[in-house]
Structure formats: C-alpha cells, structure tokens
Motif scaffolding. Structure first.
Motif, PDB file in Angstrom:
ATOM      1  N   ALA A 118     -11.139  52.227  17.029  1.00 54.67           N
ATOM      2  CA  ALA A 118     -10.105  52.386  16.873  1.00 54.67           C
ATOM      3  C   ALA A 118     -10.019  53.534  17.692  1.00 54.67           C
ATOM      4  O   ALA A 118      -8.985  53.928  17.029  1.00 54.67           O
ATOM      5  CB  ALA A 118      -9.958  52.727  15.060  1.00 54.67           C
ATOM      6  N   PHE A 119     -10.639  54.836  17.433  1.00 57.64           N
ATOM      7  CA  PHE A 119     -10.698  56.179  18.171  1.00 57.64           C
ATOM      8  C   PHE A 119      -9.638  55.800  20.089  1.00 57.64           C
ATOM      9  O   PHE A 119      -8.783  56.639  19.921  1.00 57.64           O
ATOM     10  CB  PHE A 119     -10.805  57.510  18.342  1.00 57.64           C
ATOM     11  CG  PHE A 119     -11.286  58.236  18.731  1.00 57.64           C
ATOM     12  CD1 PHE A 119     -10.406  59.338  18.228  1.00 57.64           C
ATOM     13  CD2 PHE A 119     -11.883  58.277  20.485  1.00 57.64           C
ATOM     14  CE1 PHE A 119     -10.749  60.441  18.616  1.00 57.64           C
ATOM     15  CE2 PHE A 119     -11.541  60.156  20.921  1.00 57.64           C
ATOM     16  CZ  PHE A 119     -11.340  60.497  20.001  1.00 57.64           C
ATOM     17  N   HIS A 120     -10.551  54.778  19.804  1.00 61.01           N
ATOM     18  CA  HIS A 120     -10.027  54.394  21.610  1.00 61.01           C
ATOM     19  C   HIS A 120      -8.844  53.838  21.242  1.00 61.01           C
ATOM     20  O   HIS A 120      -7.541  53.819  22.276  1.00 61.01           O
ATOM     21  CB  HIS A 120     -10.702  53.810  22.259  1.00 61.01           C
ATOM     22  CG  HIS A 120     -12.138  54.289  22.749  1.00 61.01           C
ATOM     23  ND1 HIS A 120     -13.532  54.200  22.798  1.00 61.01           N
ATOM     24  CD2 HIS A 120     -12.485  56.046  22.987  1.00 61.01           C
ATOM     25  CE1 HIS A 120     -13.858  54.875  23.501  1.00 61.01           C
ATOM     26  NE2 HIS A 120     -13.707  56.066  23.366  1.00 61.01           N
ATOM     27  N   VAL A 121      -8.497  52.853  20.972  1.00 60.86           N
ATOM     28  CA  VAL A 121      -6.886  52.798  20.602  1.00 60.86           C
ATOM     29  C   VAL A 121      -6.112  53.337  20.026  1.00 60.86           C
ATOM     30  O   VAL A 121      -5.033  52.893  21.036  1.00 60.86           O
ATOM     31  CB  VAL A 121      -7.073  51.361  19.272  1.00 60.86           C
ATOM     32  CG1 VAL A 121      -6.189  50.486  18.817  1.00 60.86           C
ATOM     33  CG2 VAL A 121      -7.737  50.470  19.803  1.00 60.86           C
ATOM     34  N   ASP A 122      -6.333  54.132  18.935  1.00 60.63           N
ATOM     35  CA  ASP A 122      -5.250  55.018  19.027  1.00 60.63           C
ATOM     36  C   ASP A 122      -5.185  56.202  20.228  1.00 60.63           C
ATOM     37  O   ASP A 122      -3.821  56.260  20.345  1.00 60.63           O
ATOM     38  CB  ASP A 122      -5.687  56.259  18.086  1.00 60.63           C
ATOM     39  CG  ASP A 122      -5.820  55.549  16.224  1.00 60.63           C
ATOM     40  OD1 ASP A 122      -5.019  54.480  16.464  1.00 60.63           O
ATOM     41  OD2 ASP A 122      -6.538  56.090  15.767  1.00 60.63           O
ATOM     42  N   GLU A 123      -5.619  56.281  20.961  1.00 59.25           N
ATOM     43  CA  GLU A 123      -5.824  57.016  22.779  1.00 59.25           C
ATOM     44  C   GLU A 123      -4.674  56.266  23.333  1.00 59.25           C
ATOM     45  O   GLU A 123      -3.818  56.520  23.875  1.00 59.25           O
ATOM     46  CB  GLU A 123      -6.808  57.396  22.975  1.00 59.25           C
ATOM     47  CG  GLU A 123      -6.653  58.391  24.314  1.00 59.25           C
ATOM     48  CD  GLU A 123      -7.919  58.699  24.571  1.00 59.25           C
ATOM     49  OE1 GLU A 123      -9.346  58.378  24.128  1.00 59.25           O
ATOM     50  OE2 GLU A 123      -7.992  59.103  25.740  1.00 59.25           O
ATOM     51  N   VAL A 124      -5.219  54.961  23.643  1.00 57.54           N
ATOM     52  CA  VAL A 124      -4.273  54.148  24.244  1.00 57.54           C
ATOM     53  C   VAL A 124      -2.746  54.498  23.606  1.00 57.54           C
ATOM     54  O   VAL A 124      -1.435  53.938  24.873  1.00 57.54           O
ATOM     55  CB  VAL A 124      -5.485  52.852  24.313  1.00 57.54           C
ATOM     56  CG1 VAL A 124      -3.704  51.947  25.382  1.00 57.54           C
ATOM     57  CG2 VAL A 124      -6.042  53.019  25.004  1.00 57.54           C
ATOM     58  N   GLN A 125      -2.612  53.480  22.021  1.00 63.26           N
ATOM     59  CA  GLN A 125      -1.217  53.695  22.181  1.00 63.26           C
ATOM     60  C   GLN A 125      -0.261  54.861  22.120  1.00 63.26           C
ATOM     61  O   GLN A 125       0.175  55.369  22.590  1.00 63.26           O
ATOM     62  CB  GLN A 125      -1.338  53.391  20.287  1.00 63.26           C
ATOM     63  CG  GLN A 125      -1.856  52.112  20.360  1.00 63.26           C
ATOM     64  CD  GLN A 125      -1.470  51.445  18.843  1.00 63.26           C
ATOM     65  OE1 GLN A 125      -1.016  50.147  18.869  1.00 63.26           O
ATOM     66  NE2 GLN A 125      -2.059  52.192  17.767  1.00 63.26           N
ATOM     67  N   GLU A 126      -1.171  56.339  22.126  1.00 66.18           N
ATOM     68  CA  GLU A 126      -0.709  57.609  22.104  1.00 66.18           C
ATOM     69  C   GLU A 126      -0.382  58.024  23.737  1.00 66.18           C
ATOM     70  O   GLU A 126       1.317  57.796  24.030  1.00 66.18           O
ATOM     71  CB  GLU A 126      -2.119  58.392  21.852  1.00 66.18           C
ATOM     72  CG  GLU A 126      -0.837  59.685  21.309  1.00 66.18           C
ATOM     73  CD  GLU A 126      -1.712  61.125  21.059  1.00 66.18           C
ATOM     74  OE1 GLU A 126      -3.104  60.354  19.841  1.00 66.18           O
ATOM     75  OE2 GLU A 126      -2.105  61.627  21.949  1.00 66.18           O
ATOM     76  N   VAL A 127      -1.381  57.305  24.323  1.00 66.64           N
ATOM     77  CA  VAL A 127      -1.124  57.137  26.162  1.00 66.64           C
ATOM     78  C   VAL A 127       0.461  57.120  26.431  1.00 66.64           C
ATOM     79  O   VAL A 127       1.454  56.975  26.993  1.00 66.64           O
ATOM     80  CB  VAL A 127      -1.720  57.616  27.133  1.00 66.64           C
ATOM     81  CG1 VAL A 127      -1.563  57.158  28.502  1.00 66.64           C
ATOM     82  CG2 VAL A 127      -2.613  58.852  26.637  1.00 66.64           C
ATOM     83  N   LEU A 128       0.346  55.676  25.759  1.00 71.24           N
ATOM     84  CA  LEU A 128       1.412  54.756  26.178  1.00 71.24           C
ATOM     85  C   LEU A 128       2.689  54.177  25.354  1.00 71.24           C
ATOM     86  O   LEU A 128       4.032  53.687  25.489  1.00 71.24           O
ATOM     87  CB  LEU A 128       0.752  53.141  26.230  1.00 71.24           C
ATOM     88  CG  LEU A 128      -0.414  52.475  27.146  1.00 71.24           C
ATOM     89  CD1 LEU A 128      -0.393  50.973  27.256  1.00 71.24           C
ATOM     90  CD2 LEU A 128      -0.246  52.820  28.456  1.00 71.24           C
ATOM     91  N   ALA A 183      -9.122  42.833  11.663  1.00 72.15           N
ATOM     92  CA  ALA A 183      -8.330  42.823  10.666  1.00 72.15           C
ATOM     93  C   ALA A 183      -8.419  44.542  10.645  1.00 72.15           C
ATOM     94  O   ALA A 183      -6.892  45.066  10.281  1.00 72.15           O
ATOM     95  CB  ALA A 183      -8.373  41.817   9.484  1.00 72.15           C
ATOM     96  N   ASN A 184      -9.711  45.270  10.020  1.00 72.13           N
ATOM     97  CA  ASN A 184      -9.609  46.684   9.811  1.00 72.13           C
ATOM     98  C   ASN A 184      -9.425  47.217  11.255  1.00 72.13           C
ATOM     99  O   ASN A 184      -8.307  48.362  10.643  1.00 72.13           O
ATOM    100  CB  ASN A 184     -11.466  47.134   9.907  1.00 72.13           C
ATOM    101  CG  ASN A 184     -11.577  46.144   8.333  1.00 72.13           C
ATOM    102  OD1 ASN A 184     -11.198  46.619   6.943  1.00 72.13           O
ATOM    103  ND2 ASN A 184     -12.492  46.407   8.662  1.00 72.13           N
ATOM    104  N   LEU A 185      -9.086  47.349  12.125  1.00 74.22           N
ATOM    105  CA  LEU A 185      -8.987  47.679  13.869  1.00 74.22           C
ATOM    106  C   LEU A 185      -7.531  47.574  13.307  1.00 74.22           C
ATOM    107  O   LEU A 185      -6.798  48.736  13.274  1.00 74.22           O
ATOM    108  CB  LEU A 185      -9.327  47.233  14.774  1.00 74.22           C
ATOM    109  CG  LEU A 185      -8.993  47.933  16.179  1.00 74.22           C
ATOM    110  CD1 LEU A 185      -9.586  49.434  16.427  1.00 74.22           C
ATOM    111  CD2 LEU A 185      -9.287  47.059  17.136  1.00 74.22           C
TER     112      LEU A 185
END
Lengths: 279, 252
Positions: free
Chosen positions: A125-135, A162-164
């Motif tokens: 989740a931390f990594h997905v947040d980071e990618v979504q923030e940068v992109l 689903a949690n992610l």
C-alpha cells in the motif's frame, strides 16, 4: 469502476513485430498496451512507432519492473522514467503487478510472489501510494500467476487486493489467465475466484495463453504463465463469466513469446470484443 | 522471518540451481525452477537478440552456457533491460574457452554499439555541404559534435567482414584474419542503424573530437596511431555517413 480513457473494448499488447501490419491496416481495435520498460531509450524506432500508435489509438502502460511488493524502497530512478513516459504519452491507464522483482541492486526479471499478510499489505500500500503520488493518477494492480505459496499467509489473495484497493484507492487489473494458472497450481476453484473478485475496483482485464509443464512435482503438471499461445477455452469461459457479472471492461490480449502474425492476435482481440458486445 | 529476509532467501534460492525451497514456502523444487527458468530464459533471449553474430559464431550451446555465466556475474541492475549486457565484450575477453576466437570481444562491441545506436537520442545529422562552405585554412581549428548515435570501433581483426557474412549470408564466407584490422562506424542518422567501414584510426579521431579536440588536434591523435591518416578522407567518409550532429557555431 475506475475512470480511465481506455474504452471498454478489446486491445492487444503492442509488439515491434506488428508495427508494419498495424501501420498498413490501421485496424479497428480499441486500444494498445506496452511495457514501458521497452520504451526507456532516448529515441529511435520504438518512440517513433509508439508516437504514431498513440496518435491513432488509446494507450495503456503496463509496468513489469516496479517491484511494488519489494521489501526495499521503490527504485526512484525507475519511477521517474515511468513518470517521464506518462508525461510524454499521456496513457489512459498505468498498471503494475502484485509481485516483486528486485532485491537490493539486482533486477531478477520475473514476477516473484509475496505472502499475503498485514505487514506485506502495508508495504504494498505504501508503494502504491508513492507511485500514485508521483504519477498523479490512479493505477491498477494485477493479480499474479503463482507457483509457490507461503505458510505465513494471513489472508486470501482476493482479500489482500480488495484491502489494497480500499486503502490506496487504486484499481485492480483482473488477469483471468493468471487466475486459471494459479487455481490449477494450488488446487482452488477459478470460478469462485472470479465470482468473488471485487468487481467495483476492476479497471482492466487481461487474457493470455499458458503452457503446461510436466515438472517433477507431486501435485502433477504445472501451468506456466507463458503468454506464448492463444487464450485457452477454459480461460475464455472464465472471462465470459466475469464480464457477465461486471459488464464490459477494457480487455487486453497479451502474447509476448512465439509471437504470431498480426491477424492471429487481432483475431483474439475480436473474440474478446464479441464477448464484450454481448453484455 | 520479515519480508526483507524472506525475499533475500528467495532471491538467493532462485539464483542457485541447487538451493532448497526457503523456509516458509509451500511448493516443491520444481516450482522454484519455474522462476529460475523464467529468469535464465528471458535474460538469455535478451542477450541472443542483442548479440546474434556472437551466437552464430559460437553456436547455441556455447552461447547458452556463456550467457548463463554472464547473467550470474553481471545480472541486470535495473528493469530497463535495454541497458543490460554491455559488459558482454569484456566478459568474452576474459573467458578462457573463447580464447581461440580472439575477435569475439570486438564483434561484441560492434553489436552493442548497434544496439545503443538503435535506442540513442534523435538528432538531425550535419550536412556534408557545411564542410564545403568552410575556409580550408580554418578547418583544423573547427570542433565537431558526433551524432548521439555514432560510435567508431577500431579492431586488429576484420570485424566488419566477419559481422557482415554472419549477418547476411546463409553460408558464412571464410574471412582471413591475416587480412588485418577494420575500423567500423555505427550510426543511426534517422531510423535505420548503419554499419560502415572507416579509415584506420577513425576511432582515435572521433574519440578525440568527442572529447572536445579540434579537427587538427584530433587528426594528430589519429596520425600517432596510423601515420597515413588523412583528415580530408576521414572527414568526407564520416560526413557522408552522417556521423556528425552539428558544428558548434562559435568555432566557425
């Protein structure tokens, strides 16, 4: 369903082998998808062709190297190169895998599995947040094909995804072939999996062919996510079952090895489109 | 075991063909082999696509074994695999089993230069007419920029002849190594990569130019290695093949 500019039609993975046929025929196909890692050079034919494709068709970027599930920090240089491609080509969608592929300074060039625990969920989740923030956009995460499992699993793959999606707001990419491959390898019911998949988060569907390996394995033959042949009848059936429940969603046919002539791949896309048109 | 320790154990196990299943994994050695095979087969395919002439010269079995050792010693450092494999020429030079083919490292350098030229930045090549308009007396003071895709490789082996017959001929022509060395330009002025013969020591000449030397100084650097190096001939060949990007205006 997440908002995207990819139409709820069928597309295919773009291969250099098909550049000439696509330019000549200008096929009526919904969209194309590429692995951004193949377009990280500075110039030349790959960018020339991708620019022409992008002018005529919607485009999705499907990353294979972000190592979203990696224990270490994301490779910021890689993420910056992805971001540069997103700025340049303005794709309708960016997706990645629920997997890891780098450890320390080595890139392993495979999609490796991770246990489904509270700890790995926080990490992903931390990594997905980071990618979504940068992109600055919502991305989709794909369910993997797996061959081994983990004793420490605390939740199912579906619960993990689903949690992610709930925690990060990301979308999900349902790879129906991966469901079939993993189900065969681990002995679960693929129909139950597609029936339970959180349909509200699905922004894209993948279809592909798989190989059967008579490995020295007590559970019998292994299925391998090989992307080297046509989509199997059982996978079409699962796809039909999911689309019947979900409605039409952007659907991609992947064919990355033993690549056929364009007309064969286009035929697979037309098959998917005929199923989409039925619902 | 935390995630980092688990992934370290898996990374170690899939890069060692004899490793057991790491603790906590449910499966079998055959299942771990799927990942081992995926990695080995995909990276070997990348090298085979990048070094087709090396592969033809040494055969599939030798190439596969060499690729396997190379992948273990020089694994990719990032997911942009177009950057993977540049050390293959250095690896081949140190490979004892390849010592009977001493030209392999230079062929590998040629093939890598073709690969990097394919992906290099786009730039409009300088036109030959530019040089004709210049004052011949001032020419030695001129500085030139190489085209971003250009590379010149000098070899004491006939590498272009070897590369050509192994690239285009159904039956490989015998090449006499005694014929001597060849100097080769690789450049991609537009979309197609060009591979062409150049005068001896053009590699020294263009390396000096790329380092900021004037034409006169670069020609001297080349002449130190090849006394018959002729500036006008080398320039004409390099311009004809569109190996320059632009002339720095302030120096004209």
């Amino acid at each position: 369903m997440i908002a995207s500019s990819i139409p709820p039609r069928a597309g295919v993975g773009l291969k250099p082998e098909h550049y000439a046929a696509i330019m000549a025929e200008q096929p009526d196909i919904g969209w194309f998808e590429v692995h951004p890692e193949h377009y990280m050079g500075a110039g030349g034919l790959p960018h020339h062709m991708l620019s022409r494709i992008r002018r005529d068709y919607p485009l999705s970027l499907h990353g294979v190297g972000m190592s979203i599930g990696g224990a270490g920090p994301l490779d910021r240089d890689h993420l910056d190169r992805i971001a540069a491609l997103v700025r340049r080509y303005e794709p309708g969608l960016f997706s990645e895998h629920l997997a890891w592929s780098s450890h320390e300074s080595t890139y392993l060039n495979d999609l490796l599995p991770l246990p489904y625990t509270a700890e790995t969920l926080s990490l992903v989740a931390f990594h997905v947040d980071e990618v979504q923030e940068v992109l600055n956009e919502r991305i989709c995460i794909e369910n993997p094909s797996t061959y081994v499992r983990f004793a420490q699993d605390e939740m199912s793959e579906i619960d993990f995804l689903a949690n992610l999606a709930r925690r990060t707001g990301c979308g999900l990419l349902l790879d129906v072939n991966n469901v079939y491959v993993s189900a065969a390898n681990h002995g679960f019911d693929p129909r139950a999996y597609v029936d339970d998949f959180p349909v509200e988060h699905v922004g894209e569907i993948h279809l592909a062919g798989h190989a059967r390996l008579d490995a020295d394995d007590p559970a019998g033959p292994l299925l391998i996510d090989a992307h080297d042949r046509a989509v199997h009848a059982e996978v079409w059936e699962l796809y039909n079952r999911f689309v019947k429940r979900a409605g039409a969603r952007p659907t991609l046919v992947e064919w990355d090895n033993d690549i056929p002539v364009w007309s064969v791949l286009f035929g697979e896309a037309q098959e998917a489109e005929s199923i989409l048109n039925g619902y | 075991m935390d995630t980092d320790a688990l992934q370290r154990a898996i990374a170690r196990a899939i890069t060692d063909p004899d490793a057991a299943l790491p603790p906590g994994l449910i499966g079998s050695p055959a299942r771990l082999n799927v990942h081992r095979n995926n990695i080995a087969a995909s990276l070997t395919a990348v090298l085979a696509a990048r070094y087709p002439v090396i592969r033809r010269l040494v055969g599939d079995d030798f190439f596969g074994a060499a690729a396997g050792t190379f992948i273990a010693c020089h694994p990719p450092q990032n997911p942009a695999l177009m950057e993977f494999g540049g050390a293959f020429s250095v690896f081949l030079a140190a490979l004892e089993q390849a010592a009977s083919h001493p030209y392999l490292p230079d062929i590998a350098r040629l093939e890598w230069a073709r690969h990097t030229a394919f992906h290099a930045a786009d730039a409009e090549p300088a036109d030959l007419s530019i040089i004709a308009r210049l004052d011949p007396d001032r020419m030695p003071l001129l500085r030139l920029s190489m085209h971003p895709s250009a590379a010149v490789i000098g070899s004491s082996f006939p590498i272009l002849s070897i590369w050509r017959t192994n690239s285009f001929d159904a039956t490989v022509k015998p090449i006499a190594l005694e014929a001597g060395g060849e100097t080769v330009l690789i450049v991609r002025p537009h979309l197609d990569v060009v591979t062409a013969i150049m005068p001896t020591a053009s590699d020294r000449f263009t390396a000096a130019l790329a380092g900021g030397a004037t034409l006169g100084d670069a020609a001297q650097a080349a002449a130190a290695h090849a006394p018959d190096f002729d500036l006008a001939t080398a320039l004409a060949e390099l311009f004809r093949r569109q190996a320059f990007a632009a002339i720095i205006p302030s120096t004209i």
